[in-house]
Design an enzyme around this catalytic site. Sequence first.
Site, PDB file in Angstrom:
ATOM      1  N   LYS A  68      36.958  29.055  55.350  1.00  0.00           N
ATOM      2  CA  LYS A  68      37.711  30.298  55.172  1.00  0.00           C
ATOM      3  C   LYS A  68      36.871  31.485  55.646  1.00  0.00           C
ATOM      4  CE  LYS A  68      39.447  30.693  51.127  1.00  0.00           C
ATOM      5  NZ  LYS A  68      39.856  30.989  49.749  1.00  0.00           N
ATOM      6  N   LYS A  88      30.561  29.307  45.703  1.00  0.00           N
ATOM      7  CA  LYS A  88      31.568  29.463  44.642  1.00  0.00           C
ATOM      8  C   LYS A  88      30.879  29.246  43.308  1.00  0.00           C
ATOM      9  CE  LYS A  88      35.973  30.213  43.917  1.00  0.00           C
ATOM     10  NZ  LYS A  88      36.930  31.059  44.669  1.00  0.00           N
ATOM     11  N   ASP A 122      37.770  35.487  40.786  1.00  0.00           N
ATOM     12  CA  ASP A 122      38.721  34.388  41.059  1.00  0.00           C
ATOM     13  C   ASP A 122      39.550  34.271  39.779  1.00  0.00           C
ATOM     14  OD1 ASP A 122      39.288  32.038  43.099  1.00  0.00           O
ATOM     15  OD2 ASP A 122      39.226  31.035  41.160  1.00  0.00           O
ATOM     16  N   THR A 181      44.091  39.740  48.729  1.00  0.00           N
ATOM     17  CA  THR A 181      44.440  38.325  48.890  1.00  0.00           C
ATOM     18  C   THR A 181      45.963  38.162  48.955  1.00  0.00           C
ATOM     19  OG1 THR A 181      42.460  37.752  47.661  1.00  0.00           O
ATOM     20  CG2 THR A 181      44.082  36.009  47.967  1.00  0.00           C
ATOM     21  N   ASN A 236      46.224  38.250  39.865  1.00  0.00           N
ATOM     22  CA  ASN A 236      45.885  39.178  40.946  1.00  0.00           C
ATOM     23  C   ASN A 236      46.594  38.824  42.260  1.00  0.00           C
ATOM     24  OD1 ASN A 236      43.655  39.421  43.400  1.00  0.00           O
ATOM     25  ND2 ASN A 236      43.957  41.288  42.227  1.00  0.00           N
TER      26      ASN A 236
END
Length: 433
Positions: free
Chosen positions: A102, A114, A154, A198, A229
């Site tokens: 990504k 992550k 996240d 996003t 979100n």
Amino acid sequence: VARNRGEVEFHQAVHEVLESLDPVIAKHPHYAEGALLERLVEPERQIMFRVPWVDDAGQVHVNRGFRIEFNSALGPYKGGLRFHPSVNAGIIKFLGFEQIFKNALTAQGIGGGKGGSDFDPHGRSDAEVMRFCQSFMTELARHIGPSTDVPAGDIGVGGREIGYMFGQYKRLRNSYDAGVLTGKGLAWGGSLVRTEATGYGAVLFAQSMLSTKGESLEGKKVIVSGAGNVAIYAIEKAQQLGATPITFSDSSGYVVDEAGVDLELLKQVKEVERGRVADYVERRPGARLVTGGSVWDVPGDVALPCATQNELDGDAAATLLRGGCGVVSEGANMPSTPEAVEAFQKAGILFGPGKAANAGGVATSALEMEQNAGRTRWDFATAEAKLTGIMADIHDSCVAAAEEYGRPGDYVLGANAAGFTRVADVMIAHGIV
Ligand code: NDP
């Protein structure tokens, strides 16, 4: 599989990428040399740590913290932190692996990482969330830095959590390194458009896919999952482009609002009150809450899965297709199971995989890092124009790679091939490391 026992989501993500790479390796066999693929699937570093914290009643809890620093070929590790009770090493590993490609697709000089914890913020007071975040950052701080590893939000991690973590980092380091975290508040180094990025990006990607068929989102009925979100800002951008989102969901059920989602009410319930989707229905005549089944039972033209991994399976895909769905753009990471992806591709509909469609968030995080490094701040229009341009470029890279490797219109192959070749070329340039 034997080396990474039980990490089912990681196996799923690796399988999908490696399968896509067959035509790439066939055309460019040097990518299989120097154990490049073996190095690519092995994280550079994995950190697991204890996170002890005290709740409001004085009881001590112990959660587990994770940070995976997967690949730094293209830049500092970059990827979000997830706080959810389902978090384990395999989930963080799949997310970190996806993040490599990504981030490469954004063309912005960011590696893949992550992290997160099995901490559940639901029902916790602000003070409890703060104490947890401080404990989490006390360990994480030794591993991150603006040129090393730059975490973000996240699931379960938004502006509040980033704030508490940044406060603790600053205190530990005695240094105002704004670029160590992204998703910050606007008054302390955050970027305009990061909150929206996003969801906006996933809708812009859907619009770009539709434009290849001479169509647009105008007048289309949109089925959205999630109410966090990504979902909220996907709904906002879809409305701006003339579409009508009619659903959203959380783990308690899904809401159908045939008149079109009342976005201000949804933001009030989820962002201000931190409530549940049922609270929306109570105040919105005509909207209904469904607690059984799946949001994918609702017919629509476009589906935007924006909740979590594997939320859309083969049966759901078949139902969506029967309902006339012609576009799926993944706001979440790996929300469609392999069976669902296969069904979409067999039916020949437009399918935008998460690593391309939801890359707008991390792309805007990289824009935040750029502003922090330059000690500057762009206005909304400037940041949004950059996001729009990046999403268009990602779309075009996927289209070009799919054509190059003989499967025009296959965005899964396109995203994997385009992301992989960018990372692989740099890994080769850096030698065996
Ligand atoms: P949020 O925490 O803001 O919202 C997540 C939403 O999904 C909530 O409505 C939540 O409901 C629901 N959800 C989460 N897990 C489950 C589950 N196991 N079952 C049912 N519903 C669930 O997270 P985000 O919106 O930030 O993230 C959503 C997805 O988008 C994730 O896959 C994330 O990795 C991905 N993503 C996010 C980016 C970002 O910038 N935020 C960037 C790129 C991808 P409930 O509150 O009931 O749990």
